[in-house]
Write a protein that holds these residues in place. Structure first.
Motif, PDB file in Angstrom:
ATOM      1  N   ILE A  90       0.860  -1.183   0.000  1.00 42.65           N
ATOM      2  CA  ILE A  90       0.000   0.000   0.000  1.00 42.65           C
ATOM      3  C   ILE A  90       0.895   1.231   0.000  1.00 42.65           C
ATOM      4  CG2 ILE A  90      -1.710   1.322   1.288  1.00 42.65           C
ATOM      5  CD1 ILE A  90      -2.805  -1.310   2.371  1.00 42.65           C
ATOM      6  N   GLN A  91       0.750   2.055  -1.018  1.00 42.21           N
ATOM      7  CA  GLN A  91       1.598   3.231  -1.147  1.00 42.21           C
ATOM      8  C   GLN A  91       0.891   4.524  -0.773  1.00 42.21           C
ATOM      9  OE1 GLN A  91       3.019   2.856  -5.273  1.00 42.21           O
ATOM     10  NE2 GLN A  91       4.964   2.089  -4.471  1.00 42.21           N
ATOM     11  N   VAL A  92      -0.424   4.521  -0.841  1.00 39.49           N
ATOM     12  CA  VAL A  92      -1.200   5.725  -0.538  1.00 39.49           C
ATOM     13  C   VAL A  92      -2.397   5.348   0.325  1.00 39.49           C
ATOM     14  CG1 VAL A  92      -2.572   7.624  -1.498  1.00 39.49           C
ATOM     15  CG2 VAL A  92      -0.503   6.858  -2.682  1.00 39.49           C
ATOM     16  N   LEU A  93      -2.662   6.146   1.332  1.00 40.08           N
ATOM     17  CA  LEU A  93      -3.857   5.976   2.167  1.00 40.08           C
ATOM     18  C   LEU A  93      -4.553   7.318   2.297  1.00 40.08           C
ATOM     19  CD1 LEU A  93      -5.769   4.653   4.258  1.00 40.08           C
ATOM     20  CD2 LEU A  93      -4.065   5.236   5.981  1.00 40.08           C
ATOM     21  N   ARG A  94      -5.806   7.343   1.965  1.00 43.05           N
ATOM     22  CA  ARG A  94      -6.602   8.559   2.136  1.00 43.05           C
ATOM     23  C   ARG A  94      -7.813   8.213   3.005  1.00 43.05           C
ATOM     24  NH1 ARG A  94      -4.153  11.911  -1.508  1.00 43.05           N
ATOM     25  NH2 ARG A  94      -3.277  10.888  -3.370  1.00 43.05           N
ATOM     26  N   ALA A  95      -8.073   9.051   3.974  1.00 44.65           N
ATOM     27  CA  ALA A  95      -9.221   8.863   4.859  1.00 44.65           C
ATOM     28  C   ALA A  95      -9.826  10.230   5.138  1.00 44.65           C
ATOM     29  CB  ALA A  95      -8.803   8.194   6.169  1.00 44.65           C
ATOM     30  N   SER A  96     -11.098  10.375   4.850  1.00 49.89           N
ATOM     31  CA  SER A  96     -11.770  11.648   5.069  1.00 49.89           C
ATOM     32  C   SER A  96     -13.173  11.403   5.596  1.00 49.89           C
ATOM     33  CB  SER A  96     -11.825  12.459   3.768  1.00 49.89           C
ATOM     34  OG  SER A  96     -12.600  11.787   2.801  1.00 49.89           O
TER      35      SER A  96
ATOM     36  N   GLU B 135     -17.470  14.973   3.812  1.00 51.69           N
ATOM     37  CA  GLU B 135     -16.658  15.813   2.932  1.00 51.69           C
ATOM     38  C   GLU B 135     -16.672  15.253   1.509  1.00 51.69           C
ATOM     39  OE1 GLU B 135     -12.777  16.394   4.513  1.00 51.69           O
ATOM     40  OE2 GLU B 135     -13.506  17.285   6.384  1.00 51.69           O
ATOM     41  N   SER B 136     -16.372  16.112   0.541  1.00 52.26           N
ATOM     42  CA  SER B 136     -16.452  15.729  -0.868  1.00 52.26           C
ATOM     43  C   SER B 136     -15.094  15.436  -1.486  1.00 52.26           C
ATOM     44  CB  SER B 136     -17.147  16.837  -1.674  1.00 52.26           C
ATOM     45  OG  SER B 136     -16.437  18.060  -1.542  1.00 52.26           O
ATOM     46  N   ASN B 137     -14.009  15.520  -0.717  1.00 48.67           N
ATOM     47  CA  ASN B 137     -12.695  15.221  -1.268  1.00 48.67           C
ATOM     48  C   ASN B 137     -11.938  14.299  -0.326  1.00 48.67           C
ATOM     49  OD1 ASN B 137     -10.833  16.975   0.563  1.00 48.67           O
ATOM     50  ND2 ASN B 137     -12.455  18.381  -0.084  1.00 48.67           N
ATOM     51  N   TRP B 138     -10.940  13.596  -0.870  1.00 46.88           N
ATOM     52  CA  TRP B 138     -10.202  12.596  -0.106  1.00 46.88           C
ATOM     53  C   TRP B 138      -9.156  13.214   0.824  1.00 46.88           C
ATOM     54  CZ3 TRP B 138     -11.767   7.941   0.678  1.00 46.88           C
ATOM     55  CH2 TRP B 138     -12.527   7.263  -0.280  1.00 46.88           C
ATOM     56  N   GLY B 139      -8.632  14.338   0.478  1.00 42.76           N
ATOM     57  CA  GLY B 139      -7.595  14.934   1.306  1.00 42.76           C
ATOM     58  C   GLY B 139      -6.224  14.345   1.002  1.00 42.76           C
ATOM     59  N   ASP B 140      -5.254  14.645   1.862  1.00 40.66           N
ATOM     60  CA  ASP B 140      -3.863  14.252   1.646  1.00 40.66           C
ATOM     61  C   ASP B 140      -3.631  12.768   1.937  1.00 40.66           C
ATOM     62  OD1 ASP B 140      -3.255  16.881   1.007  1.00 40.66           O
ATOM     63  OD2 ASP B 140      -2.754  17.401   3.090  1.00 40.66           O
ATOM     64  N   ASP B 141      -2.530  12.271   1.387  1.00 44.46           N
ATOM     65  CA  ASP B 141      -2.072  10.914   1.691  1.00 44.46           C
ATOM     66  C   ASP B 141      -1.605  10.866   3.139  1.00 44.46           C
ATOM     67  OD1 ASP B 141      -0.924   8.410   1.796  1.00 44.46           O
ATOM     68  OD2 ASP B 141       0.835   8.971   0.612  1.00 44.46           O
ATOM     69  N   ARG B 142      -2.216  10.020   3.953  1.00 45.42           N
ATOM     70  CA  ARG B 142      -1.900   9.965   5.373  1.00 45.42           C
ATOM     71  C   ARG B 142      -0.693   9.086   5.688  1.00 45.42           C
ATOM     72  NH1 ARG B 142      -5.728  12.534   8.392  1.00 45.42           N
ATOM     73  NH2 ARG B 142      -7.666  13.072   7.289  1.00 45.42           N
ATOM     74  N   LEU B 143      -0.138   8.422   4.684  1.00 43.05           N
ATOM     75  CA  LEU B 143       1.086   7.646   4.907  1.00 43.05           C
ATOM     76  C   LEU B 143       2.328   8.516   4.833  1.00 43.05           C
ATOM     77  CD1 LEU B 143       0.471   4.342   2.908  1.00 43.05           C
ATOM     78  CD2 LEU B 143       0.150   4.763   5.354  1.00 43.05           C
ATOM     79  N   GLY B 144       2.218   9.662   4.172  1.00 43.27           N
ATOM     80  CA  GLY B 144       3.396  10.502   4.017  1.00 43.27           C
ATOM     81  C   GLY B 144       4.466   9.783   3.205  1.00 43.27           C
ATOM     82  N   ASP B 145       5.656   9.673   3.764  1.00 42.84           N
ATOM     83  CA  ASP B 145       6.761   8.991   3.083  1.00 42.84           C
ATOM     84  C   ASP B 145       6.765   7.484   3.346  1.00 42.84           C
ATOM     85  OD1 ASP B 145       7.718  11.403   2.081  1.00 42.84           O
ATOM     86  OD2 ASP B 145       8.952  11.774   3.853  1.00 42.84           O
TER      87      ASP B 145
END
Length: 216
Positions: free
Chosen positions: A148-154, A158-168
């Motif tokens: 898993i390289q990207v995780l988005r949780a919102s 809300e209508s958008n996913w927001g930032d990747d919560r895994l960062g680096d």
């Protein structure tokens, strides 16, 4: 009668000695390290400690170890990082947190003395009651054969996913990543993106009723 020069010398000496006497105490008060003590009557399987200013829990400090009931575990932190958030995950998936705790004057942080632990479960929770609020933080568990390289949780509101919560970071097959979310809304949409560019989503998950969200 003492001369003015002698009096001034004595005052300067007293101030110097006073400063030396208080220096160790000040240094000691800036040390945020402490021992986590388990008195919960069950095993602690994961331990996370991070500065209250950070938005991620970071790595499990226990690693492959566990903290049995009645035992303690030393947590070493950088000098001056006094205000910290602490999270433990018990066997069975239940978790307990202490937020914005000043650990500099403390030697021990005890879990299990009448504090309430949030309930845990498996993949996702049932729908949250309308307006329900609580602590939506959770562990992302990767049971696939892909990274898993990207995780988005919102929040589902809300209508958008927001930032990747895994960062680096990434979550390798079989790995776990602790996701810290602000206390408040419970119902979240979750999206993960794998190293082969495939994606998977979970909608309207009641994160306040779970500790782990597992993919697949």
């Amino acid at each position: 009668m003492r001369s003015p020069f002698l009096r001034r010398g004595l005052v300067a000496l007293a101030l110097l000695l006073g400063g030396l006497a208080t220096a160790p105490a000040r240094a000691q008060n800036a040390d945020p390290s402490f021992n986590v003590v388990n008195r919960a009557g069950r095993t602690i399987q994961e331990l996370y400690v991070s500065s209250a200013q950070e938005n991620a829990w970071g790595q499990d400090l226990l690693g492959r170890n566990v903290l049995q009931n009645g035992r303690s575990f030393p947590v070493r932190l950088p000098t001056g990082q006094c205000v910290n958030d602490i999270r433990v995950v018990y066997e069975g998936g239940q978790s307990e947190e202490r937020r914005a705790l000043d650990t500099c004057p403390l030697n021990e942080v005890v879990f299990g003395q009448g504090a309430q632990a949030s309930p845990g479960a498996g993949k996702g929770g049932g729908a949250a009651a309308p307006g329900q609020t609580g602590n939506p933080s959770f562990n992302l568990v990767n049971r696939t054969r892909k990274t898993i390289q990207v995780l988005r949780a919102s929040p589902s509101s809300e209508s958008n996913w927001g930032d990747d919560r895994l960062g680096d970071a990434v979550v390798a097959p079989g790995g776990t990543f602790a996701v810290r979310l602000p206390v408040g809304e419970c119902t979240y949409d979750i999206r993960v993106e794998y190293d082969d560019r495939a994606a998977e989503e979970r909608r309207a998950v009641n994160l306040c009723s779970v500790s782990n969200v597992t993919f697949p």
